[in-house]
Design a protein around this motif. Structure first.
Motif, PDB file in Angstrom:
ATOM      1  N   ALA A  70       4.340  18.829  12.122  1.00 36.91           N
ATOM      2  CA  ALA A  70       4.478  18.292  10.843  1.00 36.91           C
ATOM      3  C   ALA A  70       4.348  16.723  10.951  1.00 36.91           C
ATOM      4  N   ALA A  71       4.772  16.184  12.068  1.00 38.34           N
ATOM      5  CA  ALA A  71       4.754  14.719  12.210  1.00 38.34           C
ATOM      6  C   ALA A  71       3.383  14.228  12.626  1.00 38.34           C
ATOM      7  N   ARG A  72       2.738  15.005  13.237  1.00 41.77           N
ATOM      8  CA  ARG A  72       1.435  14.490  14.062  1.00 41.77           C
ATOM      9  C   ARG A  72       0.398  13.757  13.095  1.00 41.77           C
ATOM     10  N   ARG A  73       0.384  14.156  11.930  1.00 41.54           N
ATOM     11  CA  ARG A  73      -0.583  13.542  10.920  1.00 41.54           C
ATOM     12  C   ARG A  73       0.186  12.606   9.993  1.00 41.54           C
ATOM     13  N   LEU A  74       1.317  12.157  10.270  1.00 41.82           N
ATOM     14  CA  LEU A  74       1.827  10.977   9.435  1.00 41.82           C
ATOM     15  C   LEU A  74       1.230   9.604   9.770  1.00 41.82           C
ATOM     16  N   SER A 130       0.734  -1.175  -0.016  1.00 40.51           N
ATOM     17  CA  SER A 130      -0.066   0.059  -0.115  1.00 40.51           C
ATOM     18  C   SER A 130       1.040   1.172  -0.074  1.00 40.51           C
ATOM     19  N   ILE A 131       0.245   2.082  -0.943  1.00 40.79           N
ATOM     20  CA  ILE A 131       1.224   3.475  -0.771  1.00 40.79           C
ATOM     21  C   ILE A 131      -0.007   4.683  -0.652  1.00 40.79           C
ATOM     22  N   PRO A 132       0.326   5.641   0.087  1.00 40.89           N
ATOM     23  CA  PRO A 132      -0.790   6.630   0.593  1.00 40.89           C
ATOM     24  C   PRO A 132      -1.154   7.485  -0.617  1.00 40.89           C
ATOM     25  N   ARG A 133      -2.276   7.866  -0.710  1.00 43.84           N
ATOM     26  CA  ARG A 133      -2.716   8.776  -1.598  1.00 43.84           C
ATOM     27  C   ARG A 133      -3.135  10.113  -1.123  1.00 43.84           C
ATOM     28  N   ALA A 134      -3.508  10.196   0.177  1.00 49.55           N
ATOM     29  CA  ALA A 134      -3.739  11.137   0.882  1.00 49.55           C
ATOM     30  C   ALA A 134      -3.673  11.252   2.411  1.00 49.55           C
ATOM     31  N   GLN A 135      -3.904  11.995   3.213  1.00 46.44           N
ATOM     32  CA  GLN A 135      -3.291  12.067   4.787  1.00 46.44           C
ATOM     33  C   GLN A 135      -3.666  10.751   5.162  1.00 46.44           C
ATOM     34  N   ARG A 141       2.616  16.596  -4.289  1.00 48.93           N
ATOM     35  CA  ARG A 141       1.265  16.584  -4.078  1.00 48.93           C
ATOM     36  C   ARG A 141       0.644  15.681  -3.010  1.00 48.93           C
ATOM     37  N   ASP A 142       1.600  14.812  -2.566  1.00 44.35           N
ATOM     38  CA  ASP A 142       1.391  13.913  -1.392  1.00 44.35           C
ATOM     39  C   ASP A 142       1.469  14.588  -0.166  1.00 44.35           C
ATOM     40  N   PRO A 143       0.433  14.626   0.660  1.00 46.27           N
ATOM     41  CA  PRO A 143       0.615  15.532   1.896  1.00 46.27           C
ATOM     42  C   PRO A 143       1.663  15.136   2.926  1.00 46.27           C
ATOM     43  N   ALA A 144       1.729  13.845   2.945  1.00 50.96           N
ATOM     44  CA  ALA A 144       2.717  13.139   3.846  1.00 50.96           C
ATOM     45  C   ALA A 144       4.326  13.374   3.427  1.00 50.96           C
ATOM     46  N   MET A 145       4.329  13.276   2.176  1.00 53.52           N
ATOM     47  CA  MET A 145       5.696  13.706   1.602  1.00 53.52           C
ATOM     48  C   MET A 145       6.133  15.161   2.088  1.00 53.52           C
ATOM     49  N   ARG A 146       5.305  16.206   1.876  1.00 51.10           N
ATOM     50  CA  ARG A 146       5.321  17.388   2.173  1.00 51.10           C
ATOM     51  C   ARG A 146       5.738  17.422   3.407  1.00 51.10           C
ATOM     52  N   ARG A 147       5.175  16.783   4.390  1.00 53.99           N
ATOM     53  CA  ARG A 147       5.348  16.962   5.949  1.00 53.99           C
ATOM     54  C   ARG A 147       6.853  16.345   6.089  1.00 53.99           C
TER      55      ARG A 147
END
Length: 414
Positions: A401-405, A4-9, A230-236
């Motif tokens: 930033a790490a809280r929602r990873l 699995s690879i994340p698409r959104a948060q 565009r990946d929110p996790a990558m931005r974090r």
């Protein structure tokens, strides 16, 4: 099987697991040991060169008659040009191969390092440092992608941690050797000895590095970079890299000025010994990477943040033993966090791993260049308490930033 690879948060989509998984180096294999040794040597030579002027900043301020903030440009310029170069260099590695780019980069940087002792002025020294930063970009831009390509997922966290351990030892030698040599023979000899050491380590890296077995040339372009952004996790993760490194470089850039002044009044060669604290990162980075493989990245990352913050607070008292312990703890926490975050990027990217790692490193070295110089303003206006406050604020941003990873689901082992 699927991974699995994340698409959104908090959403996950399924992608096919790598078809060449069985070719990758597994834990305990001879190939993985060679990879670890080669990348350890690569980290040594890269970070010896990159930070060879940091321990000399007070001496270079005196010799060339420049302020601490101006002197810090000898670190900020090399890290800044490296940050600008990592993305295009990572794209070159997708076409021409990881090992070729890393070898050419490290050799070019070592040769440029041999020019540093002959610089006739501060602007000339700064110009060579800027060029050296561009040349150095090839190793950090590609090394994480090389590991993600060639190392089995079950061992990737530990391998990434060992590579970062090489970075810490290289950073230690790049500060300790010049700092000690300056007290004996002056700053020109200090930079010359460091450059020769970097050249020898480059040859060792070239001899040890196994050829790529899983690399496949790929077309690259802005589309791949945009997909990662565009990946929110990558931005974090990229934000974490930026603020962590900004705080870390600030602490080590200006601690020397504090130790040279009252109430400590230490000699130059003794202040250079503070970089022995990098050995804490040599231990904490592989330990954190391996622990993250077992219990998950998120709890290890937050534990590292807490460790770094506690260490920063302990540097405030005017007691040298307490300050030393605080710096040790802060350094261990920083490298543990960097090990986990950088490994997370390579683990998360389904494609374009070199670009994903390059964006992480762009943020990391942009933090070093911009954040480190901004930290000089904090030091000049509020001395050490303001410097600590600045670094703590950056750590708080990283924690937010790490809280929602979210943890990725494990890749299949077979």
């Amino acid at each position: 099987m699927d991974a699995s690879i994340p698409r959104a948060q908090s959403e996950w989509v399924l992608v096919t697991s790598p078809p060449d998984l069985d070719l990758r180096h597994r834990r305990g294999s001879r190939g993985l040991r060679r990879v670890n040794l080669a990348l350890f040597a690569a980290g040594l030579t890269t970070f010896m060169s990159l930070y060879s002027t940091q321990a000399l900043l007070p001496e270079l301020s005196r010799v060339f008659g420049v302020s601490p903030t101006t002197s810090s440009l000898l670190v900020s310029l090399s890290t800044g040009t490296l940050a600008l170069a990592v993305i295009p260099v990572s794209s070159l590695s997708e076409r021409f191969g990881r090992t070729r780019i890393m070898t050419v980069s490290s050799v070019t940087a070592a040769v440029l390092g041999l020019l540093l002792p002959f610089a006739p002025s501060f602007p000339a020294l700064a110009a060579v440092r800027a060029a050296q930063g561009i040349a150095l970009a090839g190793v950090p831009a590609v090394a994480m992608a090389y590991l993600a390509d060639e190392v089995h997922p079950e061992a990737l966290g530990g391998a990434m941690g060992r590579y970062i351990a090489g970075n810490t030892v290289g950073g230690l030698l790049g500060r300790l050797v010049p700092g000690f040599t300056t007290g004996l023979a002056g700053w020109r000899w200090a930079l010359g000895v460091t450059a020769l050491g970097a050249l020898l380590l480059t040859l060792l890296f070239w001899a040890l590095l196994p050829r790529s077995r899983c690399f496949r040339p790929a077309r690259t372009g802005p589309g791949q970079l945009l997909r990662h952004l565009r990946d929110p996790a990558m931005r974090r993760l990229y934000l974490i890299a930026l603020v962590l490194m900004a705080g870390f470089v600030t602490v080590y850039n200006y601690l020397g000025y504090r130790l040279l002044a009252a109430p400590f009044g230490l000699p130059q060669w003794v202040t250079g010994l503070v970089f022995l604290m990098y050995l804490a990162g040599t231990v904490s980075s592989p330990a954190a990477g391996s622990l993250a493989d077992r219990i998950g990245r998120r709890p290890v990352l937050f534990g590292a943040f807490v460790l770094a913050a506690a260490g920063l607070l302990a540097t405030l008292p005017r007691a040298l033993p307490v300050l030393a312990v605080g710096l040790l703890v802060f350094t261990a926490g920083f490298f543990a966090a960097h090990s986990v975050a950088s490994g997370w990027v390579g683990r998360r990217a389904a494609a374009g791993k070199a670009q994903a790692s390059a964006l992480y490193l762009f943020a990391y070295y942009a933090g070093s260049s911009l954040g480190g110089s901004a930290g000089g303003l904090a030091y000049e206006h509020g001395h050490w308490p303001a410097t600590v406050g600045y670094a703590l604020a950056l750590l708080a941003v990283a924690a937010l930033a790490a809280r929602r990873l979210s943890e990725p689901r494990p890749l299949p082992l077979e």
